[in-house]
Every structure is written in C-alpha cells, then in structure tokens.
Write an enzyme that holds these catalytic residues in place. Sequence first.
Site, PDB file in Angstrom:
ATOM      1  N   ASP A   8       0.804  -1.371   0.055  1.00 47.94           N
ATOM      2  CA  ASP A   8       0.006  -0.153   0.192  1.00 47.94           C
ATOM      3  C   ASP A   8       0.781   1.263  -0.095  1.00 47.94           C
ATOM      4  OD1 ASP A   8       0.705  -0.247   2.748  1.00 47.94           O
ATOM      5  OD2 ASP A   8      -1.211  -0.253   3.727  1.00 47.94           O
TER       6      ASP A   8
HETATM    7  C1  LAN Z   1       3.586  -1.495  10.323  1.00 42.09           C
HETATM    8  C2  LAN Z   1       3.730  -0.120   9.652  1.00 42.09           C
HETATM    9  C3  LAN Z   1       3.063   0.305   8.365  1.00 42.09           C
HETATM   10  C4  LAN Z   1       1.806  -0.407   8.020  1.00 42.09           C
HETATM   11  C5  LAN Z   1       0.989   0.075   6.968  1.00 42.09           C
HETATM   12  C6  LAN Z   1       1.756   0.292   5.464  1.00 42.09           C
HETATM   13  C7  LAN Z   1       0.308   1.305   7.540  1.00 42.09           C
HETATM   14  C8  LAN Z   1      -0.200  -0.777   6.787  1.00 42.09           C
HETATM   15  O1  LAN Z   1      -1.171  -0.438   5.790  1.00 42.09           O
HETATM   16  C9  LAN Z   1       0.155  -2.169   6.238  1.00 42.09           C
HETATM   17  C10 LAN Z   1       1.320  -2.773   7.594  1.00 42.09           C
HETATM   18  C11 LAN Z   1       2.429  -1.770   8.016  1.00 42.09           C
HETATM   19  C12 LAN Z   1       3.396  -2.244   7.182  1.00 42.09           C
HETATM   20  C13 LAN Z   1       2.997  -2.385   9.296  1.00 42.09           C
HETATM   21  C14 LAN Z   1       2.759  -3.820   9.871  1.00 42.09           C
HETATM   22  C15 LAN Z   1       3.128  -3.914  11.061  1.00 42.09           C
HETATM   23  C16 LAN Z   1       4.197  -3.221  11.649  1.00 42.09           C
HETATM   24  C17 LAN Z   1       5.374  -3.579  10.907  1.00 42.09           C
HETATM   25  C18 LAN Z   1       3.774  -1.833  11.730  1.00 42.09           C
HETATM   26  C19 LAN Z   1       2.548  -1.762  12.474  1.00 42.09           C
HETATM   27  C20 LAN Z   1       4.982  -1.153  12.292  1.00 42.09           C
HETATM   28  C21 LAN Z   1       5.541  -2.113  13.486  1.00 42.09           C
HETATM   29  C22 LAN Z   1       4.751  -3.263  13.041  1.00 42.09           C
HETATM   30  C23 LAN Z   1       5.652  -4.266  13.801  1.00 42.09           C
HETATM   31  C24 LAN Z   1       5.157  -5.712  13.548  1.00 42.09           C
HETATM   32  C25 LAN Z   1       6.173  -4.322  14.973  1.00 42.09           C
HETATM   33  C26 LAN Z   1       6.937  -5.467  15.607  1.00 42.09           C
HETATM   34  C27 LAN Z   1       6.069  -6.506  16.281  1.00 42.09           C
HETATM   35  C28 LAN Z   1       5.937  -7.749  15.762  1.00 42.09           C
HETATM   36  C29 LAN Z   1       4.762  -8.561  16.097  1.00 42.09           C
HETATM   37  C30 LAN Z   1       7.001  -8.354  14.892  1.00 42.09           C
END
Ligand code: LAN
Length: 657
Positions: A389
């Site tokens: 996205d």
């Molecule tokens: C994010 C940040 C960006 C986010 C968007 C692009 C906004 C979304 O539309 C798709 C999912 C995504 C890429 C996303 C997935 C999960 C993340 C990477 C996070 C929320 C930032 C931190 C999180 C990550 C999983 C944190 C570490 C914890 C774990 C369970 C591995």
Amino acid sequence: MNVDATLHRALTNLARRQAPRGSWPSDYGGPMFLLPMWVALAYVTKRLPSEARTARVLTYFTNVQRPDGSIGLHAESTSGSMFTSTLTYVAMRLLGLPASDERLTRLLTWIHANGGALGAASWGKFTLCLLGLYDWKGIVPLLPELWLLPAEAPMNPGRLWCHARMVYLPMAWLYGTKSTAPDDPLLRAIRHELYQGRYADVRWEAQRDVVAKADSYRPATAALKGVNLAQVGLEKLPTLLRKRALDECLKLIRHEDAATHDLDIGPVNAVLNMFVHHFRGAAGREDFERGWPKFDDAYLWDGHDGLKMQGYNNAELWDTAFAIQALTAAEKSGALTTEETSSVLGKAYDFLRANQILEDVPEAARHYRHASRGGWPFSNREHGWPITDCTAEGLKCALALEGRFASKIPDALLHDSVRLILSWQNEDGGWGTYEKQRGGTWLEALNPSQVFGDIMIDTSFVECSSACVQALVKAKERFGRTFDLDEAIGRGVAFIRSQQRDDGSFEGSWAVCFTYGTWFAISALRAAGARKDDSAVRRAVAFLLGKQRADGSWSEAGDTCRERRWLEGTEGHVAQTSWALSALVRGGCEDQAALDRAAQWLCARQEADGSWAREPLVGVFNRTCLINYDCYRHYFPVWALAEWKQRGHLTTSVGSP
Ligand code: LAN
C-alpha cells in the site's frame, strides 16, 4: 464555520512541521515491549545511555505506568501485560533504579499478584533468557535447523510473514547457541526479586507453556502443542546440523542488515540482530559497530512523554503520501491555490522521488525476498523494504503531481511500480502487506507469540487491497494500453466486496478500525466504478451514518481491534471522523446534514495554530498493539474537509461552531 480559513491554517501548520527533506518526522511510539529490549541490549553490551537520556527513558516508563502499577502491551492499554511489565521492571533496574523505588515496588506487586514473571509471553521469556533471568530449558525450542528445510517445505520459515520471519530468525540463532549474558550482582538481585528468591527451585521444563492470563490473547492450539513437543524431542537429538543451521541463519541475518543499511525491517529484529553480533564476539564486532548507531539515528525518539523506542525507523513516506493527497484535494476544492501549496508540495514530491526504491536486493530469492524495484517503503529508501500500500499511495502521488515540478520520475520507474503491484496480488484477488501470500492460513494455528494475532502469514487486507486498486485505476488512466489492468482491478474489487460484514462495515487491520476499513473499502469500490447506489456502497454508508455521534463526530475505542467489534470511544476522534466523513462523501451519502455536522465538528476542533490536538492512539498491528500515527491529525481533516467542500455545500459560514 469557515472551511477555507480552516484549510489555510492547516496548510500553515503542515508547512511549519515539514522537514527540509520534505517529509513530516513524528513520534512513532506506542508498543511497550521495544524499549526494554533495547535497554537489555545496551546493558549486555555495556552501552547504557548517558545520565540525561536515562532520565528521559525513566520518564517515559513512569508516564505509561498504569494506575494498577502495571505496564500494558502498548502505551494506552486498558489492562496490564506480564510481558511488558516484567521487561520494564528489568529495564528500570538495569538503568539503575533501586528495587525500593516506589514505581518498581508497585510494578513488582502487580507482577506477583498476576502470576509472576514465569507467565510472561514467549518474547518476554526469550529476552529474559538472554539476560540469564530465565532458563533456556523453560522456553519452547526455536530450532535453527528449520532454516535448512527445502524451500518447498510447508514449515520452511521463509513462508512466514516477513515481520515474524525476521524476528524468529535471530531468535533461532540465539536459541541455537543458548547465548546468555555473564552473571553479575545486579542480575542476581533482579533474579531474586522477580522470583521471590525461588529461582533455584523452578522446574523449567514445566514452564514452557505457562502464560499469564494477562498475556493469553492467542492461547496455544493443539497443533502448536504438538509442534512444540516435536521440537523438544528434536532438540535432544545429537545436533549434527546445528553448525550448518547457525551459519545459514547468520547468512540471512547479515543479508538483512546489508539490505536495510543496518536498520533492519523493524525494531525487534534490529535489537535481536545486534544481540547476535554481540554474542559472536570478535567476529561480530564490525557488524555490531555499524548497527548500534542506528538506534540513536532512527529508532529512539524523545517525545512529549519521554524517550521511547519507535515501532519502525519512521513513518515518513506514508505520512508524506497522505499529506500530498490531502493538499491536492484542498486545491481541487478551490480552498487552496497551487501557488499557496507549491512550496510544501514541491518538497514533498522531492521526498517521494528520493525515496522510491530503485533496485531489487541482491540474490533476492535465495534470501526469501520479493522484488523491490519501483516500490515505495513505509519510511525511506535507506530502510528499503517496499510495501504494497505504500507503493500504491506513492504511485498515486507520483501520478497526481506529475509534470508540476522540474524534476520528474521517469516512466520506466512508474512502470516498475505498476508491475510490482501486479506481482503482489494474491490468488484471492487481494493484497497483503509486503509479499504475496506464501503459506497456508493454517500456519496461524502455530502462532507462538501469545500476545499478537495473525502474525504468521501475509494475507490479503482490505486497506492494502484498496490502495492497490485505487493506484491501478490511476495507472490505467495514465498508461492506457501499456498494461492490461482490468482483470487485476476486478479481482481486487471482488476481494474487497467479499470482506464486507453483515452490518455493512469493513474491518480495518492497521488502524482503529471500522471507520478506517470502511473508508478504504468505499474508496476502492467507487474509484473502480461502483455507483453510489451499489448495494455494498449503500450498506457501508448506512453503517457509518449509524455510528455518527450527536455532536457530528465518530469515535471507536482502542480495544475495538482486539475484540473485533465496534466499541464506542469516549470522545470524538479527529482521524476517525475524517475517515468517516471522506467515506460518506465518496460514497455519495445523501444525508447532507450529517456531513455538515461532521465538517463543522472537525473545524471546531482545530487549534489556533492550524493543528489538531493529540488524541488517543489510532494505529494498530496484529489486533492487539496500538501505535502512534501522530501526523494523522494534521492531514486527514484537511483531506476530508476538502472533499466535503468539493461536494459543493456550505462554503461559507453556517452559524458559529
Ligand atoms: C506497520 C507499519 C506500516 C503498516 C501500513 C503500511 C500502514 C499498513 O497499511 C500495512 C502494515 C504496515 C506495513 C505495518 C505492519 C506491522 C508493523 C510492521 C507496523 C505497524 C510497524 C510496526 C509493526 C511490527 C510488526 C512491530 C514489531 C512487532 C512484531 C509482532 C513483529
């Protein structure tokens, strides 16, 4: 209400907050398990922060401590978590607070009253093992040998969602080596406090499946118990393959470091990879020294409530893409002129251009990586992992601003971006986050994290699918017959339709919650040509209208995602109200009075400096953990108000807000 004045003030606010590089740096904190893991690393590697910074870290912990003494999974949790409470207790002790400190006695009292540290969720136990505060025999084996399985094997970790994969990779190395910090008097004291002097009596093998009630969001399934037993058995066999497996893990870890300029995909593997390099001794020194400064450069953020560790290196590309779209909508509405916006948009466009990903990572397939060229990341090019996205929003912006500024993104790169989006589409027609779905949904039954939902595989999401559909629709307008996009768009729309709930809503996965998901769904359906009397659109509009509050706003509580049902929040929420208003306008809602009330509420909430005040956390991941999208309040109201205005109503005062 004077919406033009509101939008002008908002532009001033956005201009003031924009960094010279064109993006909007902001606080991306929220999750509470990150900072203690970094403190543990700093302690073990003898790099504890200065006195002044230590004070800021302690301020943060103090600010998020809950009234019952506990720490939650995230900064605004409505209940305590054994995982984060235990790790925070340890971190505050490692930073030098005496056990007699009142904050620590309250924390420890909560820990003991809720089953004790032996019930911390698996990632907590793992971190304690690294510190010698829990025995490796008490955790379920994480066999590095799994990484030697052939790529086709259903249990090959390469099939996992990239975030789970990149966390379990260094965990496998650290487990395989049973790496543990040397004991010292402080660690001995903490051990004594955590286990009330009974550490020596713990029957470790019996603790593997023990989890506190507070941490049991996804209890172990029968399948997971079976796999765990098998792993325990395998761990007892002579480990002929161990060295090869560790080498394989290390190779993948070092590839990840190199591909991300040592940022790593997220904060958890950033810390764990550094633990690996530390425990490699002299051989790992160079890797460690390169990676360590990245915490200061990228992950640590000194915010209004103290110094914290962020959930990603930053959110800059994502925020820039939305800010661009909000401002171009304000131009279209006639509220702002292109002269007024050109300085902000010009810089934002530069940022967009400078952060598109130009290359695939070296030997991508060998390292379980998808293609990257033409994609956009969530943060910046240095980080380099493209996301579905983010690429779609980036492409929408690139097309919207094309030709306006001297520098230009070459067609070839825009084509790469379209191709990349197409390459990510799943069999079910939708799009996941970073990669095409690689494993069966049954793998979620083996989720060992206990506190997070849906971490095992990258499945299709409404939001990601909507962004990709919208981008493909724009790409079709721009590139005509260069690509055949109709089928991909059609399948994407069908996926989104399939996700509608009986009440007309769409559940969001990456923000709280139904306002967000429904906004994305309506946007995609309409962009792809659904009429406003399309029954899915009508039902979605009716759902949102039904949730509007008397004052014109919308408000969903943070626990909505966890419970997967609408939970009314306490106060109107600016971001959620903006999504709902925009969704209603896009959906062709006929109830003009409802739209006007929402617009009026948004205008009235603006501060004199053009900003909107901080509000409850609205980002989320894996159902349970909230995270701070601090810029949402600065541009989503602009976008929604611009669309409301463009619909052509109430351009001048209607009573006083
Ligand atoms: C994010 C940040 C960006 C986010 C968007 C692009 C906004 C979304 O539309 C798709 C999912 C995504 C890429 C996303 C997935 C999960 C993340 C990477 C996070 C929320 C930032 C931190 C999180 C990550 C999983 C944190 C570490 C914890 C774990 C369970 C591995």
